[in-house]
Design an enzyme around this catalytic site. Structure first.
Site, PDB file in Angstrom:
ATOM      1  N   HIS A 117       9.052   4.634   4.543  1.00 23.04           N
ATOM      2  CA  HIS A 117       8.909   4.304   5.969  1.00 23.04           C
ATOM      3  C   HIS A 117       9.181   5.532   6.831  1.00 23.04           C
ATOM      4  CE1 HIS A 117      10.126   0.283   4.223  1.00 23.04           C
ATOM      5  NE2 HIS A 117       9.057  -0.059   4.907  1.00 23.04           N
ATOM      6  N   LEU A 125      14.336  -0.146   5.534  1.00 24.60           N
ATOM      7  CA  LEU A 125      13.593   1.116   5.591  1.00 24.60           C
ATOM      8  C   LEU A 125      14.067   2.095   4.514  1.00 24.60           C
ATOM      9  CD1 LEU A 125      13.428   1.702   9.465  1.00 24.60           C
ATOM     10  CD2 LEU A 125      11.921   0.348   7.994  1.00 24.60           C
ATOM     11  N   GLN A 147      -3.789  -3.872   1.675  1.00 15.83           N
ATOM     12  CA  GLN A 147      -3.354  -4.184   3.046  1.00 15.83           C
ATOM     13  C   GLN A 147      -3.967  -3.175   4.021  1.00 15.83           C
ATOM     14  OE1 GLN A 147       0.723  -5.379   4.355  1.00 15.83           O
ATOM     15  NE2 GLN A 147       0.946  -3.255   4.923  1.00 15.83           N
ATOM     16  N   SER A 198       9.883   1.223  -2.783  1.00 11.31           N
ATOM     17  CA  SER A 198       9.602  -0.115  -2.272  1.00 11.31           C
ATOM     18  C   SER A 198      10.926  -0.749  -1.883  1.00 11.31           C
ATOM     19  CB  SER A 198       8.949  -0.960  -3.377  1.00 11.31           C
ATOM     20  OG  SER A 198       9.039  -2.333  -3.069  1.00 11.31           O
ATOM     21  N   GLN A 249       3.348 -14.298   5.898  1.00 12.21           N
ATOM     22  CA  GLN A 249       2.734 -13.608   4.768  1.00 12.21           C
ATOM     23  C   GLN A 249       3.439 -13.873   3.438  1.00 12.21           C
ATOM     24  OE1 GLN A 249       3.495  -9.697   6.778  1.00 12.21           O
ATOM     25  NE2 GLN A 249       3.841  -8.940   4.717  1.00 12.21           N
ATOM     26  N   MET A 288       8.862  -4.358   7.808  1.00  9.79           N
ATOM     27  CA  MET A 288       9.693  -5.557   7.660  1.00  9.79           C
ATOM     28  C   MET A 288      11.151  -5.141   7.455  1.00  9.79           C
ATOM     29  SD  MET A 288       7.294  -8.377   5.830  1.00  9.79           S
ATOM     30  CE  MET A 288       7.447  -7.800   4.167  1.00  9.79           C
TER      31      MET A 288
HETATM   32  O1  PAF Z   1       3.750  -3.649   4.943  1.00 10.59           O
HETATM   33  C1  PAF Z   1       4.577  -4.365   5.544  1.00 10.59           C
HETATM   34  O2  PAF Z   1       5.767  -4.089   5.597  1.00 10.59           O
HETATM   35  C2  PAF Z   1       4.078  -5.633   6.207  1.00 10.59           C
HETATM   36  O3  PAF Z   1       3.061  -6.241   5.461  1.00 10.59           O
HETATM   37  C3  PAF Z   1       3.644  -5.427   7.666  1.00 10.59           C
HETATM   38  C4  PAF Z   1       2.441  -4.486   7.763  1.00 10.59           C
HETATM   39  C5  PAF Z   1       4.802  -4.856   8.459  1.00 10.59           C
HETATM   40  C6  PAF Z   1       3.229  -6.751   8.284  1.00 10.59           C
HETATM   41  O4  PAF Z   1       4.274  -7.672   8.266  1.00 10.59           O
END
Ligand code: PAF
Length: 294
Positions: free
Chosen positions: A37, A33, A153, A185, A61, A30
């Site tokens: 990431h 970064l 997740q 995060s 979400q 999302m």
């Molecule tokens: O983990 C995330 O950043 C989000 O939940 C994802 C997997 C990109 C889905 O929007």
């Protein structure tokens, strides 16, 4: 080669054509970064010839009371990070390109999506699975990488791949932490200096728990740390501490023996944080595990 930026589906298809074949990895994000990431991108690169990073803040979400509108959007810096990591394509669609206004069909995460984190964020995992499934269909990767920090997740995504026979290999990337133990995060940037001290309690509680041998002791030791933090200034407001089965995310019984994930979620001020140690073997003293807890 420069990063190709594809901001709609047609541009993504054209970019895929330019890559000229080879194994393709997807790292869904999302944006905003950080090193976590970047380590996922590096992991993806080890398993593929080309890496596509998607950057899409997925409205599906987030509940109406959550931080969708204030979620950090740092596109230029994200692009620089992707270029530095050798990413081939950044797919950054607009919401209108991802969702039809009259869309009907979504993916359900089932019972697994309604417990632990899902009990506090109803519908969250359905939104995640729906967008991840769409990204899989659009990018058509051979392999996709997700962070182990979002342990539930990762588990529901693996379950979707299994249940829907998706021909995609799923990689779980280790949680990256600050030297003091705080899991990276995108939401850490919301923390004040005082909040950050409170936030550190999460990894400390997990460490205390993971150093114990049986399920009841693991829960008790972690909760003792979290309860202390509830009375500190600023206070930590615990949503849950759960010791769960890594595959189903159901709570394990006190006499459990075998693998487990110790997961925690708490709020500091307006910021909600999650963390976990996902390589506990109950019945064995593991201490600070391979998920990188300092
Ligand atoms: O983990 C995330 O950043 C989000 O939940 C994802 C997997 C990109 C889905 O929007």
């Amino acid at each position: 080669m420069d990063v190709i930026v594809a901001d709609d589906r047609a541009a993504l298809d054209a970019a895929r054509g330019e890559l000229g074949g080879g194994r393709l990895a997807l790292v869904p994000t999302m944006g905003a970064l950080h090193e976590g990431h970047r380590s996922l991108i590096r992991l993806a690169r080890e398993h593929a010839d080309h890496v596509v990073v998607s950057i899409f803040v997925n409205p599906l979400q987030f509940a109406p009371n959550e931080d969708f509108s204030r979620y950090p959007r740092t596109f230029d810096a994200d692009l620089d990070a992707c270029a530095a990591e050798g990413v081939s394509v950044v797919f950054a669609p607009a919401a209108e390109d991802m969702y039809l206004p009259d869309r009907q069909v979504t993916i359900s995460a089932g019972t697994m999506g309604a417990i632990v984190e899902g009990a506090f964020r109803p519908g969250h995992f359905d939104g995640v699975l729906t967008v991840v499934n769409k990204l899989f269909n659009l990018v058509r990767p051979d392999v996709a990488a997700f962070g182990r920090k979002d342990a539930q997740q990762l588990a529901v995504i693996r379950r979707m791949v299994l249940d829907l026979n998706l021909p995609i290999e799923i990689l779980g990337g280790e949680t990256v932490r600050e030297p003091d133990g705080l899991a990276l995060s995108s939401r850490n940037r919301y923390l004040s200096a005082g909040d950050r001290v409170a936030a550190l309690t999460l990894s400390r509680a997990l460490r205390e728990g993971a150093a114990r041998r049986n399920a009841a002791d693991i829960r008790r030791a972690a909760l003792a740390v979290l309860e202390g933090a509830a009375h500190a200034d600023p206070p930590l407001a615990l949503d849950y501490l759960a010791l769960v089965d890594p595959l189903t995310f159901a709570e394990v019984p006190d006499d459990h023996a075998g693998p487990a994930v110790l997961a925690v979620a708490a709020r500091v001020g307006d910021t909600r944080l999650i963390d976990n140690i996902d390589d506990i073997v109950v019945g064995t003293v593991v201490g600070a595990g391979g998920s990188g807890v300092a």
